[in-house]
Design an enzyme around this catalytic site. Sequence first.
Site, mmCIF file in Angstrom:
data_model
loop_
_atom_site.group_PDB
_atom_site.id
_atom_site.type_symbol
_atom_site.label_atom_id
_atom_site.label_comp_id
_atom_site.label_asym_id
_atom_site.label_seq_id
_atom_site.Cartn_x
_atom_site.Cartn_y
_atom_site.Cartn_z
ATOM 1 C CB CYS A 77 -18.889 3.767 3.155
ATOM 2 S SG CYS A 77 -19.218 1.997 3.020
ATOM 3 C CB CYS A 82 -25.037 6.032 1.381
ATOM 4 S SG CYS A 82 -24.011 5.478 0.026
ATOM 5 C CB CYS A 97 -26.915 2.521 4.625
ATOM 6 S SG CYS A 97 -25.541 1.389 4.826
ATOM 7 C CE LYS A 156 -1.429 2.700 3.345
ATOM 8 N NZ LYS A 156 -1.749 3.046 4.732
ATOM 9 C CB CYS A 199 -24.760 -0.220 -2.006
ATOM 10 S SG CYS A 199 -23.592 -1.019 -0.878
HETATM 11 S S1 SF4 Z 1 -25.141 1.943 1.016
HETATM 12 FE FE1 SF4 Z 1 -23.300 0.702 0.700
HETATM 13 S S2 SF4 Z 1 -21.742 2.191 0.073
HETATM 14 FE FE2 SF4 Z 1 -23.401 3.359 0.986
HETATM 15 S S3 SF4 Z 1 -22.807 3.574 3.119
HETATM 16 FE FE3 SF4 Z 1 -24.116 1.749 2.996
HETATM 17 S S4 SF4 Z 1 -22.656 0.041 2.743
HETATM 18 FE FE4 SF4 Z 1 -21.544 1.948 2.268
#
Ligand code: SF4
Length: 359
Positions: A320, A330, A327, A245, A336
């Site tokens: 995330c 998001c 979520c 990394k 997702c």
């Molecule tokens: S929907 Fe998926 S990408 Fe978005 S915060 Fe939740 S786990 Fe992470």
Amino acid sequence: MFFALFRNTPVASPRFIVSFSFNKIPTTRFSASKLGMPPSLPEPENPAPESSNATSVPKVRVYVRKKRPKKTLEITPTAVEAETRDQKLCSPPEIEDFAFGKDSSYSRLTQPPPANWEKVLQEIRKMRSSEGAPVDSMGCEKAGSSLPPKERRFAVLASSLLSSQTKDHVTHGAIQRLLQNDLLTAEAIDRSDEVTIKNLIYPVGFYTRKAGNLKKIAKICLLKYDGDIPSTLEELLLLPGIGPKMAHLVMNVGWNNVQGICVDTHVHRICNRLGWVSRTGTKQRTSTPEETRESLQLWLPKEEWVPINPLLVGFGQTVCTPLRPRCGVCTVNGICPSAFKETPSPSSTPKKSRINKRL
Ligand code: SF4
């Protein structure tokens, strides 16, 4: 005259043209040479003079006209492909060829990308632009950004070394203290004692071991690289405490030579949650950042290899997150596969249950 009649008649094979001449009839003899064509049969060396006293027996001359080769341009798919390939060989190289290592084993994408990946990336970019993250101002790639190139490279290498198991703002603070004490060059670190370095970098994770590794790295840089840092991935990986990394990050930022994606714990976690990576030959999640890097590099276009790291690191710091991803806010929660499924690990729940019991 007869030839004039035949002139425009398409004939598929060599043809004979017969010319007749009769007494007292003015004739024009057409021959291949007069027409500007090579004669197929030689002209007679002593042609019989034409005389007005000739008998009425018609003279027969025979000329052969060769069939003209067809000049039809036949374009086949193979020809087009060959031409395109030749043009590509002659055309100037793409700009990305300068940035990405041509010897990299990751230069070819070998797997189709997951569905909607571009839409997801676009949405993450939008979310990132509306909310700042620690990586934006304190990531390793920001270390020593005001220094000359050689010192900057050493600062990025030192910052990468200190960053493992450590939050960005803690690493940033340690680098700033080294800089303020003129200890951010290989020469200065080599001259300094290990205890001083340890005290300056505290409280980064494993600060004692990292102080020792920093001293060893400084010595190697002085002895082998004239105080600069190694310029290849392989040599960077030989330095104590430097893993893939960090080596990829240093190659990208320090040398502008992209050999692979820098995958840290955020990139590793988010790529798995989005279903972008899997273990070789299975649909199971990858278990290490190295596995994630190898899987991601099979399909992610090279122009995304550098920006994907700060993009997902910041997304992992703000939305995330490791334990309780947000979520609900998001914007990719509709596509997702892990949306609303990521539960806190068992080790994080006892505290909560203890609180509830007390209440
Ligand atoms: S929907 Fe998926 S990408 Fe978005 S915060 Fe939740 S786990 Fe992470």
